[in-house]
Design a protein around this motif. Structure first.
Motif, PDB file in Angstrom:
ATOM      1  N   THR A   6       0.942  -1.277  -0.052  1.00 34.62           N
ATOM      2  CA  THR A   6      -0.017   0.000  -0.134  1.00 34.62           C
ATOM      3  C   THR A   6       0.815   1.162  -0.054  1.00 34.62           C
ATOM      4  O   THR A   6       1.781   1.155   0.757  1.00 34.62           O
ATOM      5  CB  THR A   6      -0.988   0.004   1.278  1.00 34.62           C
ATOM      6  OG1 THR A   6      -0.122  -0.119   2.305  1.00 34.62           O
ATOM      7  CG2 THR A   6      -1.937  -1.069   1.088  1.00 34.62           C
ATOM      8  N   THR A   8       1.389   5.596   0.203  1.00 36.93           N
ATOM      9  CA  THR A   8       0.554   6.927   0.664  1.00 36.93           C
ATOM     10  C   THR A   8       1.822   7.876   0.609  1.00 36.93           C
ATOM     11  O   THR A   8       2.885   7.781   0.677  1.00 36.93           O
ATOM     12  CB  THR A   8       0.158   6.727   2.524  1.00 36.93           C
ATOM     13  OG1 THR A   8      -0.481   8.086   2.660  1.00 36.93           O
ATOM     14  CG2 THR A   8       1.555   6.647   3.191  1.00 36.93           C
ATOM     15  N   ARG A  32       2.545   7.651   7.754  1.00 34.45           N
ATOM     16  CA  ARG A  32       1.991   8.922   7.677  1.00 34.45           C
ATOM     17  C   ARG A  32       2.827  10.143   8.114  1.00 34.45           C
ATOM     18  O   ARG A  32       2.673  11.258   7.604  1.00 34.45           O
ATOM     19  CB  ARG A  32       0.923   8.839   8.675  1.00 34.45           C
ATOM     20  CG  ARG A  32      -0.273   7.809   8.324  1.00 34.45           C
ATOM     21  CD  ARG A  32      -1.437   8.028   9.319  1.00 34.45           C
ATOM     22  NE  ARG A  32      -1.489   7.639  10.406  1.00 34.45           N
ATOM     23  CZ  ARG A  32      -1.646   6.228  10.930  1.00 34.45           C
ATOM     24  NH1 ARG A  32      -1.673   5.404   9.937  1.00 34.45           N
ATOM     25  NH2 ARG A  32      -1.269   6.056  12.151  1.00 34.45           N
ATOM     26  N   ALA A  35       4.887  10.909   4.866  1.00 31.65           N
ATOM     27  CA  ALA A  35       4.138  10.999   3.517  1.00 31.65           C
ATOM     28  C   ALA A  35       4.261  12.304   2.816  1.00 31.65           C
ATOM     29  O   ALA A  35       3.986  12.513   1.755  1.00 31.65           O
ATOM     30  CB  ALA A  35       2.769  10.527   3.791  1.00 31.65           C
ATOM     31  N   ARG A  39       6.962   9.000  -1.391  1.00 35.87           N
ATOM     32  CA  ARG A  39       5.773   8.103  -1.298  1.00 35.87           C
ATOM     33  C   ARG A  39       6.260   6.855  -0.815  1.00 35.87           C
ATOM     34  O   ARG A  39       7.058   6.111  -0.983  1.00 35.87           O
ATOM     35  CB  ARG A  39       5.597   7.750  -2.965  1.00 35.87           C
ATOM     36  CG  ARG A  39       4.551   6.759  -3.065  1.00 35.87           C
ATOM     37  CD  ARG A  39       4.192   6.543  -4.708  1.00 35.87           C
ATOM     38  NE  ARG A  39       5.443   5.822  -5.179  1.00 35.87           N
ATOM     39  CZ  ARG A  39       5.282   5.194  -6.409  1.00 35.87           C
ATOM     40  NH1 ARG A  39       4.255   5.568  -7.317  1.00 35.87           N
ATOM     41  NH2 ARG A  39       6.322   4.854  -7.198  1.00 35.87           N
TER      42      ARG A  39
END
Length: 253
Positions: A6, A8, A32, A35, A39
């Motif tokens: 995944t 973010t 997070r 981010a 990436r």
């Protein structure tokens, strides 16, 4: 093996590799926090999370999985950061494919062999009757003797999926069969040190990176910085995520 991933954020690519019994989402706070500049690609390593299962869990195989996944995502090179088992996979990547690794971060792990106390966890998890109607409370009770610490039980039980039918998303049989490889460290042959930037971030209350391991680190990663976060143990990213994020940002700048 192409791993579940995944992403973010936006910017240069950074890969996050989790530890044993974990999954990419366990490093969500770190993802997070980085981010805004990167990436961040959070991967589930083999036999973990939503990735496939396989008997071979040597670090060379796990590093090859990450490289294959990078190819599938169109990522040529990246910063690679890993915790514990994931840190060893990241180290192996840096040593075997240095051109693909812009910088290395290893969180509370070193290129040495370790002892372990996971047999009881694995035995209890494999013995859990995965019957219809199983509740998380019943599973927690069943693991209590093997894992008396409630936080550890909660961490392990993150891998128990109850619906539509109870099952472990971990490859428990594969992990149990590969435990000796997981706690070991085998240098690639021939060993060529990784001379790129590297950060070894250690927990001040953790025994995982003792002073005797510093020589092993520097022999393989001569440009490594070894830093200690006070007041945290092995799970430093969960105990003090803000401090870990700050340390990574400072290093990556």
């Amino acid at each position: 093996m192409i791993l579940h991933a995944t992403a973010t954020g936006d910017g240069p690519d950074l890969l996050l590799l989790h530890g044993l019994f974990g999954a990419g989402k366990n490093l969500g706070a770190i993802a997070r926090g980085l981010a805004a500049k990167f990436r961040v690609n959070s991967l589930d390593l083999r036999n973990h999370g939503s990735s496939g299962h396989a008997a071979d869990m040597r670090y060379a195989a796990m590093a090859a999985d990450v490289l294959e996944t990078m190819d599938s995502l169109g990522i040529g090179n990246a910063v690679v950061a890993g915790h514990s088992m994931g840190g060893k996979a990241a180290m192996m990547m840096a040593l075997t494919a240095p051109a693909r690794v812009d910088a290395l971060v290893a969180m509370d792990i070193a290129p040495i062999a370790y002892g372990h106390d996971y047999d009881a966890y694995l035995a209890a998890m494999r013995a859990l009757p995965l019957r219809p109607g199983l509740t998380r409370h019943e599973a927690d009770t069943a693991l209590a003797d093997a894992a008396p610490d409630a936080a550890m039980r909660a961490f392990l039980l993150n891998n128990l999926i109850l619906a539509p039918a109870p099952h472990w998303r971990l490859g428990l049989d594969e992990i149990a069969g590969a435990m000796e490889d997981l706690i070991d460290w085998r240098d690639p042959e021939p060993l060529t040190p990784y001379d790129g930037p590297a950060l070894f971030l250690c927990g001040g209350h953790s025994p995982y990176v003792p002073a005797r391991a510093h020589g092993a680190i520097r022999a393989r990663f001569p440009n490594a910085a070894i830093e200690t976060l006070d007041g945290v143990g092995h799970w430093l990213h969960a105990e003090k995520p803000a401090e870990v994020i700050a340390a990574l940002k400072g290093f990556l700048q």
